[in-house]
Structure formats: structure tokens, C-alpha cells
Enzyme design. Structure first.
Site: not given
Ligand SMILES: NC(=O)c1ccc[n+]([C@@H]2O[C@H](COP(=O)([O-])OP(=O)(O)OC[C@H]3O[C@@H](n4cnc5c(N)ncnc54)[C@H](OP(=O)(O)O)[C@@H]3O)[C@@H](O)[C@H]2O)c1
Length: 223
Positions: A117, A130
Site C-alpha cells: 500500500s 495496517y
């Protein structure tokens, strides 16, 4: 080198994984896409079971795509969220690589793509597990590019910005519009745009890109 290569792809039921599946399927790859029932990445015994049963599986290309994000501020962060996010997004991809790399080494050809990401490169508040998992995955990518380069195994991370999948579309429309406004290209990405990059990275056309964390974020992280 055999003609039709075998891909092992996680998280193909929806979103980016589904788009990758469609793209590679059209290109004639043989694709193994275990369902959640067959492979639950939050459960270490599930990975062990699947890889033991499939010991002889000749995987040429591994795409670690499945991932979760359950935003919580640090003072409300639950252990379950922390552990599950790190397990699914970081530990399980490492376990899968460990399971499939011996065959790639033996044949002196392999491709590993980790779907990371842009929050593996920059950060965002409320997303400690995350962000930690994706920064970790980008580190894994670089480490294994060093370790596996001599075996002609190329390891890369793809780092998307905001993509139109359940993970992002769960936000209310006004939040989505605000997110898009912050992207220089003025829109969220289509899952197919991410699949296109993955398709290039695993192909024979890519013979020299390894160890990179490639941003595909419409310019978001340039600010
Ligand atoms: N969407 C974005 O904006 C964006 C941005 C940057 C990075 N990413 C990354 O891209 C990847 C795919 O995201 P997405 O947006 O396509 O997500 P998504 O639409 O929410 O799909 C997630 C996929 O992961 C699977 N999965 C979740 N937990 C699992 C588990 N415990 N075991 C096995 N599979 C599991 C899901 O399977 P089920 O259908 O069984 O739940 C589903 O196939 C993720 O790694 C994510 O972090 C996404």
C-alpha cells in the site's frame, strides 16, 4: 522453462485480487486461488495444512494480495485487531513465500509480488496495525530481493493508493469525494489499473525490476 506458468494468488474473491485473476486468466496462466474456507490467512494452522497438502505444488509465481484494514485510534486499539492485521497482511505472506520458494529456487526462476500500500511508504493516523504491516511487507520485499536474486527470483511490492474496492467504498460518499480531491489525478484507481502493473511485474518482460516498492497512487504521495 515451461509454457503455462502457475500462479498462487490470495484474496481473489473481490476487489484487486479479482481484477488480477481476470487479467491473468485471460493471459493463459494457471491460477490457484484458494477460497477463505481452503485458506484462512488469520489461522497459522490453515497455511500449514494447505502447504503440507500441496507440498508438490509447483508454484512459479506467488501474489500475496489478501489484506485487511480495521482503523482504530491507538488508545482504543484492540489486541485482536493488531494481531489479526499483522497475521494476515505480514506474517502469512512470509509463510507462503517460505513454502513456495524452494521450487522457484530449484528451477532458477520465480516471481513474487506483494500487494502492499502507499501506507507502506507514507503513513496515516488511526491505522497503526495496517501501516506497520505494509511497511513490514515492503521490508520483506527488499530483504528477499537480496536473498533470492541469485536464483533469478524477482520480488517486488505494489503500493496502491485509494482503489475502488470494498475496503475503500465502505466510506460514505462525501469521504470518498474528499479522498479523490486529495489525489492529483482527481479520482480513485480502478482495480484493473493495479492488475495491469502486477501482470507486467510477473511477466518475462520484467527481467530487471526487483526489490522495489512501486507506488501506483495517482500522485497522492508527492505532497
Ligand atoms: N482498496 C484500496 O484502496 C487498497 C489500497 C492499497 C492497498 N490495498 C491492498 O490491496 C489488497 C487487496 O485489497 P482490496 O481493496 O481488494 O480488499 P477487499 O476488496 O476488501 O478484498 C480483500 C480480499 O482479501 C481476502 N481476505 C481477507 N481476510 C482474509 C483471510 N483471513 N484469509 C484469506 N483471505 C482473506 C478477502 O476474502 P473474503 O472475500 O473471503 O473476505 C478478499 O478476497 C490488500 O492487501 C490491501 O491492503 C488496497
Amino acid at each position: 522453462m515451461k509454457k503455462s506458468k502457475t500462479v498462487f494468488l490470495t484474496g481473489a474473491s473481490r476487489g484487486i485480487g479479482k481484477a488480477i485473476f481476470k487479467k491473468l486468466n485471460k493471459q493463459g496462466y494457471k491460477i490457484i486461488t484458494p477460497s477463505r474456507k481452503e485458506l484462512d490467512l488469520s489461522d497459522p494452522t490453515s497455511i500449514k495444512r494447505l502447504t503440507e497438502v500441496n507440498k508438490k505444488l509447483k508454484v512459479d509465481i506467488l501474489i500475496n494480495n489478501a489484506g485487511i484494514n480495521l482503523p482504530q485510534w491507538i488508545d482504543e486499539l484492540e489486541d485482536k485487531n493488531l494481531e489479526e492485521t499483522l497475521r494476515i497482511n505480514l506474517i502469512s505472506p512470509i509463510s507462503l513465500i517460505r513454502a513456495f520458494v524452494p521450487y522457484m529456487k530449484q528451477q532458477k526462476w520465480g516471481r513474487i509480488v506483494n500487494i502492499s500500500s502507499m501506507f507502506g511508504v507514507v503513513a496515516r493516523g488511526k491505522q497503526t496495525p495496517y501501516v506497520a504491516s505494509k511497511h513490514g511487507l515492503n521490508g520483506v520485499t527488499k530483504t528477499l530481493a537480496l536473498e533470492l536474486g541469485p536464483y533469478n527470483i524477482l520480488v517486488n511490492s505494489v503500493c496502491p493508493g485509494f482503489v475502488k474496492t470494498d475496503l475503500v467504498l465502505r466510506n460514505p460518499p462525501e469521504k470518498l469525494a474528499a479522498l479523490a480531491k486529495d489525489v492529483p489525478l482527481g479520482r480513485l484507481a480502478e482495480p484493473e489499473e493495479i492488475a495491469e502493473l502486477v501482470s507486467y511485474l510477473i511477466s518475462d518482460k520484467n527481467s530487471y525490476i526487483t526489490g522495489t516498492n512501486i507506488l501506483i497512487d495517482g500522485g497522492y504521495t508527492c505532497r
